[in-house]
Write a protein that holds these residues in place. Structure first.
Motif, PDB file in Angstrom:
ATOM      1  N   ARG A 193      10.771  23.291  65.898  1.00  0.00           N
ATOM      2  CA  ARG A 193      12.006  22.822  65.283  1.00  0.00           C
ATOM      3  C   ARG A 193      11.845  21.686  64.120  1.00  0.00           C
ATOM      4  O   ARG A 193      12.282  21.463  63.386  1.00  0.00           O
ATOM      5  CB  ARG A 193      12.824  22.428  66.426  1.00  0.00           C
ATOM      6  N   LEU A 196      10.151  22.818  61.031  1.00  0.00           N
ATOM      7  CA  LEU A 196      11.258  23.319  60.452  1.00  0.00           C
ATOM      8  C   LEU A 196      11.887  22.127  59.475  1.00  0.00           C
ATOM      9  O   LEU A 196      12.479  22.427  58.419  1.00  0.00           O
ATOM     10  CB  LEU A 196      12.064  24.332  60.997  1.00  0.00           C
ATOM     11  N   ARG A 275       9.384  28.903  55.893  1.00  0.00           N
ATOM     12  CA  ARG A 275      10.668  28.409  56.553  1.00  0.00           C
ATOM     13  C   ARG A 275      11.285  29.547  57.614  1.00  0.00           C
ATOM     14  O   ARG A 275      11.412  29.399  58.829  1.00  0.00           O
ATOM     15  CB  ARG A 275      11.750  28.154  55.673  1.00  0.00           C
ATOM     16  N   SER A 279      11.355  29.684  61.437  1.00  0.00           N
ATOM     17  CA  SER A 279      12.558  29.672  62.096  1.00  0.00           C
ATOM     18  C   SER A 279      12.621  30.973  63.082  1.00  0.00           C
ATOM     19  O   SER A 279      13.201  30.977  64.261  1.00  0.00           O
ATOM     20  CB  SER A 279      13.785  29.773  61.097  1.00  0.00           C
ATOM     21  N   GLN A 293      16.904  30.994  65.361  1.00  0.00           N
ATOM     22  CA  GLN A 293      17.813  29.898  65.089  1.00  0.00           C
ATOM     23  C   GLN A 293      17.851  30.230  63.350  1.00  0.00           C
ATOM     24  O   GLN A 293      16.922  30.296  62.794  1.00  0.00           O
ATOM     25  CB  GLN A 293      17.502  28.684  65.351  1.00  0.00           C
TER      26      GLN A 293
END
Length: 293
Positions: A193, A196, A275, A279, A293
């Motif tokens: 997380r 990202l 990305r 993700s 997500q």
């Protein structure tokens, strides 16, 4: 917390002193003889390896017949900056000579290109990820020593955040870094997380080198290319090897690794695809049933 350590001012001072000596038509031996000191002392000042004293700088400037007061003031100021302590010197027991140089260049470089094969780059690591990584790499460390390593890692990130002249950070990460377990599922999920989020910063370009790209010569080791806008700073390459780190400063070597980085970049996923890859893995460590997500 000042981001800059003493290395960069010393290098800038040394470059200027060398130029002034050469303009005065003197060799190292001439300057050393006039000042009644060793040749190695003058040489170390010019290469940025010596600890500069303002008196020595003034003596050299007088010898070279420098009468530009603004230039004199600048060099004397650089000498003072070259004697100060860097913020990371409070953690000197865990900072090797290589790491000292690495942090100094990292804190001042205009452009940084990280090519990483094993783990998430240090500039993007969470505290939890860094702690578990260090626990694996330094199994004999006490908890206190581990915390100091984490503090150093977070300090590097803070120095980046506090810089007014934001450096341009480009990173190429092998896809394996997303799959290699460090700590546990919660640690990995938090790290992905954070990664990202970092990839969305304007000063960061992050790309994934996918498994499908196959082997590449430039993908055989972790390296960092440091480049500067200032003509007084030497561009450098740091290569991380199991048998010991290497530093390269020859212009041809720096250019070669910059080209390797660019060649690898052409085989990477795009920024958007990278990305999406990161993700898609968020949540996979903590729950196989959790949607991406």
């Amino acid at each position: 917390m000042p981001s800059q350590g003493p290395l960069i001012p010393r290098r800038r001072l040394g470059q200027l002193l060398r130029e002034l000596r050469e303009a005065a038509g003197m060799h190292l031996e001439d300057a050393a003889e006039k000042l009644e000191c060793s040749v190695s002392k003058v040489s170390r000042l010019e290469t940025g390896r010596g600890i500069p004293k303002q008196r020595d700088v003034r003596d050299l400037l007088a010898l070279y017949e420098v009468d530009d007061q603004k230039l004199i003031d600048r060099l004397v100021r650089l000498a003072g900056d070259g004697r100060r302590q860097a913020w990371w010197q409070d953690l000197s027991e865990i900072v090797s000579t290589n790491m000292d140089t690495f942090i100094a260049l990292e804190s001042e470089a205009t452009n940084l290109r990280y090519c990483v094969q094993s783990v998430i780059p240090g500039v993007f690591q969470t505290a939890e990820y860094a702690r578990e990584l260090f626990r694996a790499l330094y199994p004999r460390d006490t908890e206190q020593a581990l915390q100091k390593r984490v503090d150093l890692r977070l300090g590097r990130q803070a120095s980046f955040a506090e810089r007014e002249d934001k450096p341009r950070v480009s990173a190429i990460m092998d896809e394996a870094t997303l799959h290699r377990m460090v700590g546990g599922p919660e640690v990995m999920d938090g790290q992905l997380r954070a990664l990202l989020e970092a990839s969305e910063r304007q000063d960061v370009t992050l790309r994934i080198y996918p498994f499908s790209a196959g082997p590449d010569l430039g993908n055989q080791c972790t390296f960092v290319v440091f480049t500067f806008e200032s003509e007084y700073d030497r561009n450098s390459v740091h290569i991380e090897l199991g048998a010991g780190d290497r530093w390269l400063e020859q212009e041809s070597d720096v250019l070669r690794y910059a080209r390797l980085f660019d060649d690898l970049g052409r085989k990477c996923l795009s920024v958007e695809e990278s990305r999406a890859k990161i993700s898609s893995m968020i949540g996979t460590y903590t729950s196989k049933d959790q949607p991406a997500q």
